[in-house]
Every structure is written in C-alpha cells, then in structure tokens.
Design a protein around this motif. Structure first.
Motif, mmCIF file in Angstrom:
data_model
loop_
_atom_site.group_PDB
_atom_site.id
_atom_site.type_symbol
_atom_site.label_atom_id
_atom_site.label_comp_id
_atom_site.label_asym_id
_atom_site.label_seq_id
_atom_site.Cartn_x
_atom_site.Cartn_y
_atom_site.Cartn_z
ATOM 1 N N UNK A 29 0.834 -1.192 0.000
ATOM 2 C CA UNK A 29 0.000 0.000 0.000
ATOM 3 C C UNK A 29 0.876 1.252 0.000
ATOM 4 N N UNK A 30 0.416 2.264 -0.731
ATOM 5 C CA UNK A 30 1.064 3.570 -0.760
ATOM 6 C C UNK A 30 0.284 4.464 0.195
ATOM 7 N N UNK A 31 0.936 4.877 1.270
ATOM 8 C CA UNK A 31 0.241 5.562 2.357
ATOM 9 C C UNK A 31 0.351 7.071 2.206
ATOM 10 N N UNK A 32 -0.806 7.731 2.191
ATOM 11 C CA UNK A 32 -0.899 9.193 2.156
ATOM 12 C C UNK A 32 -1.150 9.669 3.585
ATOM 13 N N UNK A 33 -0.244 10.451 4.128
ATOM 14 C CA UNK A 33 -0.407 10.974 5.487
ATOM 15 C C UNK A 33 -1.199 12.274 5.446
ATOM 16 N N UNK A 34 -2.313 12.309 6.185
ATOM 17 C CA UNK A 34 -3.125 13.525 6.177
ATOM 18 C C UNK A 34 -2.527 14.611 7.060
ATOM 19 N N UNK A 35 -1.779 14.244 8.095
ATOM 20 C CA UNK A 35 -1.091 15.263 8.898
ATOM 21 C C UNK A 35 -0.038 15.935 8.017
ATOM 22 N N UNK A 65 3.788 12.592 1.593
ATOM 23 C CA UNK A 65 3.683 13.595 2.646
ATOM 24 C C UNK A 65 3.652 14.984 2.011
ATOM 25 N N UNK A 66 3.100 15.934 2.758
ATOM 26 C CA UNK A 66 3.048 17.302 2.237
ATOM 27 C C UNK A 66 4.307 18.086 2.593
ATOM 28 N N UNK A 67 4.632 18.084 3.887
ATOM 29 C CA UNK A 67 5.705 18.965 4.351
ATOM 30 C C UNK A 67 6.664 18.181 5.237
#
Length: 398
Positions: A52-58, A83-85
């Motif tokens: 699975x490719x995990x997208x972190x919402x934090x 991740x975003x940042x």
C-alpha cells in the motif's frame, strides 16, 4: 537544498506533481490515507500496510525522526509514502536518525510537496485505487506509460498477502522477568506487530508466534491454552488455509482471540462474508462502541475489508452460525461497520481494530485482559458461557 521532481499518478488518471522523498525510482500499490497525527514510524513498520502507498493527512511528517524502539516489525513495509511537508531535520531527544534516510535505506519511493488533503478528498470521493509514484529517470516516461504501469498493478481485492509478511520460523515471546507464566498461547503471524505479543507476555502469557502456513496438527503439538490470529494485509476471502485452521481451533473448543485480519477470519470461519470498504479505516482516531460496556472508545485502525453482517439483520441482534450464536459487540460509530464479534456458544471473540495501538490511543488495551479472563474461565470451567465477560473498571489500563 537540491530537489528532484516526482509524480504521483492515480489509476483514474489524476496526477500530482511534487518532489522526490526517500528512494528514487518507481513504486506502485493501493493508495490509502492515514489520519494519525502521530505514530508515523509505527505506520511505516506495520506489516498490514504491505503493498500500500500511504498518504499521510497530517501535514508535517518526520519531525521526531526515527528510532529502534518504535519499530512494530523488523522493517518498513509500505510500498510508497506521500507527505506534504517533510521535516528539514529531526528534533527529538529519542531520535536516532532521519525519516527520509530510513526510507531511502529501505528502498521506499516517496513523494513530498503535494496537496495531501486534495488526494485524501479524492480517495474519499472515488474510493481506494491503485497508484504509482515516479521519481528520477522513472518520472521522465510519457504520461500514458506511467498510467499503464499503474493500471497493470494487481488490485488489493483478491490478493493473498499474509504469507508474504509472516515469520518464516516460529519464535517465543516469554513473560518478562518476575512475571509468572500463566498460559501458553499459539499466535498465528499474519502480519503481527511487535507490541501485540509483548502486551500478552506482560500478562503472564508465553506467546508462541507461528508462521501463517502452520497446520492444525503443528499447532496442537504446543498444547496451547488459547489461540490468537493477528492483523495482516490482503483480502480475507483468499485465506482458505487460515480459515480451515481456525475452524479446527473452534471445533476443539480452544479459546480464540483475533484482531483486524484475525477478526475477518473469525467471521469467515463462522460462515459470514467479507467485503471491501470504499476507502477503509486507517488512523488512530476512530470511534467504536463496545456494546458490552456501553463505552465509546477512540481506537487505532488499519483495514480495507470488513465483515458482512447478514442482510436484513440489525447488528444489535444475534445470528446463528454452525458454531452457535454470535453477536456484533463492537460497531464503528462513523459508518456502522462491524468492529468486533463475540461467540456465545464457543470461547471466541475478536475486534477489527488494533488494541495494542503502540502510538496511541490506549482505550482498548483492556481487550488483552478480556482474553486472559476467557483463558481463566475456560481453564476453571470448560463448560462455562463462552462469551467474553464485561471487563471491570480495574481491567482497563491507563
């Protein structure tokens, strides 16, 4: 700081441009999102996230670095990381390394600088789907070729993955020094997290962790007081061997406790169906009602499949199975998904979420005490009511 471009391509063609994070190259898998504000290292090392490719919402990830203590297994299992940042550098007294370095060393391809909120909303609207992350030379391919790579990836539905993450050799986790051994439990490793046998051991259980392909004959040689099935990845509809093993356990009246994948397999062993959720439950803030106590617990989840309760039967009513009556004693308050089963006529129960929840919350850790209570009652009164008793106020640990 030098950056390299990277692309995230969803199977419906939507594309996000960002920067390479972790290893360079390409990776594919099922896109899922995790809503945990903490515990990213426990997520990365949870075998349930295999493929699975995990997208972190934090938005800010990596600020506490990585360490050996918070590993839930011996390696990072995610297929990719979004991740975003990302933190420029770790800043925590427990940190022993940098998250991006750990991803690079593990060969995990990731992407940063993307709008993870937009990706999450897309997955909530369209459902979990296949995805690819491409960086370095892989990102130079034509868009049609990148999309073709994604759409040729096997879907999670129909995938048998437990054997790919299970231990190859059996091993034992003993109670810590000074804690007397009270019971012996055979734990089937379907993707077990390290905290699970540790919590049982603290309660005086000698845990024999077994490979997923263990036969009922091999299990019975241990003369276990109880059997445990762990969490793990893949479609429960493919787990024929594990379901037959569990039926052998139920046939012999051996006390059983299962979590996550183990909960789904108990449902299948009882004759219930399973189905794939639209976008799954992942994170550490999912509210679940424990009907035996009337309490609402904040729980840790990682599952894309769930038990199908018989159509037309409310989940607060018992149903008959080949092993007697069963009730749904835990239910998700967000969407009414079955989150736990309790058998009335055989000594077995299970929950869909993760009561070990090493990164928190710890509301449901009492379930390990409930398992000990079941073992005690079965040992002293083999013919006693098999349903787990309601835990008293002293059972739940802070």
């Amino acid at each position: 700081m030098t950056t390299e471009p990277a692309l995230l391509v969803l199977e419906d063609g939507r594309t996000f441009h960002g920067e390479a994070y972790g290893a360079r190259g390409r990776t594919v898998g099922e896109a899922v999102f995790c809503t945990g504000m903490t515990g990213y290292q426990e997520t990365l090392t949870d075998p349930s996230y295999h493929r699975q490719v995990v997208v972190m919402t934090a938005p800010h990830i990596g600020n506490t670095g990585v360490n050996t203590t918070d590993m839930e297994s011996q390696r990072i299992w995610v297929a990719g990381y979004v991740v975003r940042d990302p933190a420029i550098r770790p800043s925590n007294w427990r940190s022993q390394g940098d998250l991006e370095d750990a991803l690079t060393d593990a060969g995990v391809v990731g992407i940063s600088g993307v709008d993870t909120r937009a990706i999450t909303r897309h997955l909530r609207d369209r459902g979990a789907m296949r995805v690819g992350i491409f960086s370095g030379e892989s990102a130079q391919a034509a868009p049609a070729e990148l999309l073709r790579t994604v759409t040729q990836t096997p879907r999670m539905a129909g995938s048998a993955l437990a054997a790919e993450v299970s231990t190859e050799e059996a091993y034992v986790v003993s109670p810590p020094e000074g804690t007397p051994t009270r019971f012996r439990v055979a734990a089937l490793d379907l993707g077990i997290k390290g905290m699970t046998p540790a919590l049982m051991a603290r309660r005086g259980i000698e845990v024999h962790v077994l490979p997923s392909r263990t036969t009922v004959e091999e299990l019975l040689v241990l003369e276990p007081d109880g059997v445990f099935f762990s969490n793990g990845p893949g479609d429960p509809a493919t787990a024929e061997h594990e379901v037959e093993l569990l039926r052998g356990v139920l046939d012999r009246g051996i006390p059983f406790f299962g979590i996550c994948f183990g909960n789904q397999l108990l449902g299948r062993a009882l004759g219930l169906g399973t189905y794939k959720l639209a976008f799954g439950h992942r994170g550490i803030n999912q509210p679940v009602l424990d009907r035996t106590t009337g309490k609402v617990e904040v729980t840790s989840h990682n599952h894309g499949f769930a038990i199908a309760w018989p159509e037309g039967v409310p989940t607060d009513e018992q149903v008959d199975t080949p092993y007697g009556r069963v009730r749904c004693d835990h239910v998700a308050l967000n969407d009414d998904v079955v989150e736990g089963l309790a058998c009335v006529d055989v000594p077995a129960f299970s929950v869909q979420y993760h009561p070990e929840a090493a990164a928190g919350p710890h509301d449901a850790e009492y379930l390990f005490d409930r398992f000990v209570d079941l073992l005690e009652r079965h040992a002293s009164e083999p013919g006693a009511d098999a349903a787990p008793s309601t835990p008293g106020p002293t059972q739940q640990e802070s």
